[in-house]
Motif scaffolding. Structure first.
Motif, PDB file in Angstrom:
ATOM      1  N   GLU A  26       0.923  -1.165  -0.001  1.00  0.00           N
ATOM      2  CA  GLU A  26       0.005  -0.001   0.043  1.00  0.00           C
ATOM      3  C   GLU A  26       0.781   1.271   0.070  1.00  0.00           C
ATOM      4  N   LEU A  27       2.007   1.356   0.716  1.00  0.00           N
ATOM      5  CA  LEU A  27       2.760   2.452   0.825  1.00  0.00           C
ATOM      6  C   LEU A  27       3.672   2.689  -0.375  1.00  0.00           C
ATOM      7  N   VAL A  28       3.975   1.602  -1.109  1.00  0.00           N
ATOM      8  CA  VAL A  28       4.809   1.675  -2.192  1.00  0.00           C
ATOM      9  C   VAL A  28       3.940   2.148  -3.342  1.00  0.00           C
ATOM     10  N   SER A  29       2.789   1.672  -3.318  1.00  0.00           N
ATOM     11  CA  SER A  29       1.715   2.271  -4.381  1.00  0.00           C
ATOM     12  C   SER A  29       1.401   3.887  -4.139  1.00  0.00           C
ATOM     13  N   ALA A  30       1.061   4.244  -3.250  1.00  0.00           N
ATOM     14  CA  ALA A  30       0.868   5.435  -2.724  1.00  0.00           C
ATOM     15  C   ALA A  30       1.922   6.364  -2.994  1.00  0.00           C
ATOM     16  N   SER A  31       3.017   6.156  -2.527  1.00  0.00           N
ATOM     17  CA  SER A  31       4.346   6.960  -2.710  1.00  0.00           C
ATOM     18  C   SER A  31       4.637   7.178  -4.029  1.00  0.00           C
ATOM     19  N   ALA A  32       4.443   5.875  -5.020  1.00  0.00           N
ATOM     20  CA  ALA A  32       4.736   6.370  -6.231  1.00  0.00           C
ATOM     21  C   ALA A  32       3.504   7.219  -7.189  1.00  0.00           C
ATOM     22  N   GLU A  33       2.424   7.160  -6.645  1.00  0.00           N
ATOM     23  CA  GLU A  33       1.466   7.705  -7.104  1.00  0.00           C
ATOM     24  C   GLU A  33       1.564   9.317  -6.810  1.00  0.00           C
ATOM     25  N   LEU A  34       1.685   9.462  -5.436  1.00  0.00           N
ATOM     26  CA  LEU A  34       2.004  10.707  -4.994  1.00  0.00           C
ATOM     27  C   LEU A  34       3.293  11.563  -5.495  1.00  0.00           C
ATOM     28  N   ALA A  35       4.257  10.751  -5.754  1.00  0.00           N
ATOM     29  CA  ALA A  35       5.205  11.418  -6.494  1.00  0.00           C
ATOM     30  C   ALA A  35       5.114  11.737  -7.662  1.00  0.00           C
ATOM     31  N   ARG A  36       4.494  11.096  -8.553  1.00  0.00           N
ATOM     32  CA  ARG A  36       4.158  11.337  -9.917  1.00  0.00           C
ATOM     33  C   ARG A  36       3.214  12.518 -10.168  1.00  0.00           C
ATOM     34  N   LEU A  37       2.015  12.737  -9.243  1.00  0.00           N
ATOM     35  CA  LEU A  37       1.146  13.505  -9.324  1.00  0.00           C
ATOM     36  C   LEU A  37       2.008  14.997  -8.920  1.00  0.00           C
ATOM     37  N   GLU A  38       2.878  14.861  -8.031  1.00  0.00           N
ATOM     38  CA  GLU A  38       3.311  16.104  -7.498  1.00  0.00           C
ATOM     39  C   GLU A  38       4.247  16.781  -8.627  1.00  0.00           C
ATOM     40  N   ALA A  39       5.109  15.811  -9.006  1.00  0.00           N
ATOM     41  CA  ALA A  39       6.015  16.153 -10.266  1.00  0.00           C
ATOM     42  C   ALA A  39       5.409  16.843 -11.418  1.00  0.00           C
ATOM     43  N   ARG A  40       4.333  16.095 -11.804  1.00  0.00           N
ATOM     44  CA  ARG A  40       3.365  16.604 -12.807  1.00  0.00           C
ATOM     45  C   ARG A  40       2.639  17.841 -12.651  1.00  0.00           C
ATOM     46  N   GLY A  41       2.475  18.304 -11.450  1.00  0.00           N
ATOM     47  CA  GLY A  41       1.968  19.368 -11.051  1.00  0.00           C
ATOM     48  C   GLY A  41       0.394  19.269 -10.483  1.00  0.00           C
ATOM     49  N   ASP A  42       0.074  18.204 -10.520  1.00  0.00           N
ATOM     50  CA  ASP A  42      -1.484  18.017 -10.000  1.00  0.00           C
ATOM     51  C   ASP A  42      -1.537  17.819  -8.642  1.00  0.00           C
ATOM     52  N   THR A  43      -1.546  19.005  -8.074  1.00  0.00           N
ATOM     53  CA  THR A  43      -1.311  19.243  -6.320  1.00  0.00           C
ATOM     54  C   THR A  43      -2.912  18.803  -6.130  1.00  0.00           C
ATOM     55  N   GLU A  44      -3.922  19.109  -6.711  1.00  0.00           N
ATOM     56  CA  GLU A  44      -5.267  18.682  -6.212  1.00  0.00           C
ATOM     57  C   GLU A  44      -5.400  17.276  -6.053  1.00  0.00           C
ATOM     58  N   LEU A  45      -4.987  16.521  -7.111  1.00  0.00           N
ATOM     59  CA  LEU A  45      -5.356  15.178  -7.205  1.00  0.00           C
ATOM     60  C   LEU A  45      -4.168  14.563  -6.166  1.00  0.00           C
ATOM     61  N   ALA A  46      -3.107  15.181  -5.920  1.00  0.00           N
ATOM     62  CA  ALA A  46      -2.216  14.464  -4.790  1.00  0.00           C
ATOM     63  C   ALA A  46      -2.478  14.629  -3.506  1.00  0.00           C
ATOM     64  N   ALA A  47      -3.414  15.764  -3.214  1.00  0.00           N
ATOM     65  CA  ALA A  47      -3.848  16.170  -1.921  1.00  0.00           C
ATOM     66  C   ALA A  47      -5.197  15.232  -1.517  1.00  0.00           C
ATOM     67  N   GLU A  48      -5.754  14.922  -2.824  1.00  0.00           N
ATOM     68  CA  GLU A  48      -6.825  13.877  -2.764  1.00  0.00           C
ATOM     69  C   GLU A  48      -6.319  12.665  -2.264  1.00  0.00           C
ATOM     70  N   ARG A  49      -5.365  12.218  -2.999  1.00  0.00           N
ATOM     71  CA  ARG A  49      -4.569  10.753  -2.629  1.00  0.00           C
ATOM     72  C   ARG A  49      -4.033  10.989  -1.281  1.00  0.00           C
ATOM     73  N   GLU A  50      -3.378  12.033  -1.001  1.00  0.00           N
ATOM     74  CA  GLU A  50      -2.919  12.106   0.469  1.00  0.00           C
ATOM     75  C   GLU A  50      -3.993  11.888   1.652  1.00  0.00           C
ATOM     76  N   GLN A  51      -5.271  12.360   1.227  1.00  0.00           N
ATOM     77  CA  GLN A  51      -6.372  12.176   2.392  1.00  0.00           C
ATOM     78  C   GLN A  51      -6.993  10.528   2.324  1.00  0.00           C
ATOM     79  N   ARG A  52      -6.549  10.030   1.284  1.00  0.00           N
ATOM     80  CA  ARG A  52      -6.820   8.406   1.444  1.00  0.00           C
ATOM     81  C   ARG A  52      -5.880   7.628   1.997  1.00  0.00           C
ATOM     82  N   LEU A  53      -4.557   8.229   2.411  1.00  0.00           N
ATOM     83  CA  LEU A  53      -3.674   7.463   3.234  1.00  0.00           C
ATOM     84  C   LEU A  53      -4.527   7.077   4.607  1.00  0.00           C
ATOM     85  N   PRO A  54      -4.000   5.965   5.335  1.00  0.00           N
ATOM     86  CA  PRO A  54      -4.249   5.552   6.220  1.00  0.00           C
ATOM     87  C   PRO A  54      -3.844   6.464   7.584  1.00  0.00           C
TER      88      PRO A  54
END
Length: 154
Positions: free
Chosen positions: A48-76
């Motif tokens: 779960e952590l590997v998947s979430a960290s990869a997704e957050l890194a891609r989203l933030e590097a791409r500039g999708d801060t809204e989607l990154a914040a949304e994904r961050e809220q779904r973290l345990p």
């Protein structure tokens, strides 16, 4: 001391021996079962952590801060996020305890990095390559994997 023939059948009586053996083996069986269940919990949380960290890194590097914040809220609950930036490389490390009790002392983490490129418009976009380093266990134990490919959805 002499043993009479009346007591010999009692010496060879095996009634209750299965119960005694079971009572001796039961704690070992329970310990193995607890280790297996703990290992499954640890592996599940690590995935779960590997998947979430990869997704957050891609989203933030791409500039999708809204989607990154949304994904961050779904973290345990209890996941700690550490962001590092070195030039164009943006890394996200997620750290958590996999459970309670003894497992809480172990701690696991996952770290993923994405390269942010600056486009002609000046906006940073994520590279196709996402570098991932995973470490599990206590301090000093680490495993790493090479570059992983991902698609850049623009």
């Amino acid at each position: 001391m002499t043993i009479t023939t009346a007591h010999v059948p009692l010496l060879r009586d095996e009634r209750g021996s299965v119960t005694a053996e079971f009572a001796v083996v039961l704690p070992a069986i329970l310990a193995v079962l607890a280790l297996v269940l703990g290992g499954i919990m640890l592996a599940g949380r690590r995935i779960e952590l590997v998947s979430a960290s990869a997704e957050l890194a891609r989203l933030e590097a791409r500039g999708d801060t809204e989607l990154a914040a949304e994904r961050e809220q779904r973290l345990p609950e209890g996941v700690r996020i550490v962001r590092e930036r070195s030039g164009q490389l943006l890394c996200v490390r997620l750290q958590a305890a996999p459970g309670s009790g003894v497992l809480a002392a172990i701690g696991i983490s996952a770290r993923s990095c994405a390269i942010a490129h600056v486009s002609a418009s000046g906006r940073e976009t994520a590279s196709i390559d996402v570098l991932r380093t995973i470490s599990a266990g206590g301090p000093g134990s680490a495993a790493s994997s090479g570059p992983a490919r991902s698609r850049d959805h623009r």
